[in-house]
Design a protein around this motif. Structure first.
Motif: not given
Length: 96
Positions: A36-60
């Motif tokens: 697990a770990g938090f991953v940050k990324f920059k988005t259009i129209g929003r601030s920087t987002i930080s999401v918790l990624i685990t082996s059970h979270v799908g990312v597309r």
């Protein structure tokens, strides 16, 4: 103009054009491999987002084409980040 989107746990985020997609993918994979770990990324129209990624979270990741005017509109009025689920599927009393 190429636009990249990432969907995490049912929410879609439109990434800023200056976001390093390859590096973001590596950070997502690293977080999942480490448990697990938090991953940050920059988005259009929003601030920087930080999401918790685990082996059970799908990312597309998805690449779309958009015109500059559409991107400007997203800056002013960001698209919904939530998964669009039909109302009848949200009636938990019928499901249970």
């Amino acid at each position: 103009m190429k636009i990249h989107r990432v969907r995490v746990d049912g929410q879609t985020f439109v990434l800023r054009p200056d976001q390093d997609i390859a590096a973001l993918k590596r950070r997502v994979v690293r977080a999942a491999r480490e448990g697990a770990g938090f991953v940050k990324f920059k988005t259009i129209g929003r601030s920087t987002i930080s999401v918790l990624i685990t082996s059970h979270v799908g990312v597309r990741f998805e690449t779309i084409h958009a015109v500059a005017e559409q991107v400007e509109e997203w800056e002013q009025h960001p698209p919904s980040i939530d998964l669009d689920i039909p109302e009848h599927l949200l009636d938990y009393e019928q499901v249970l």
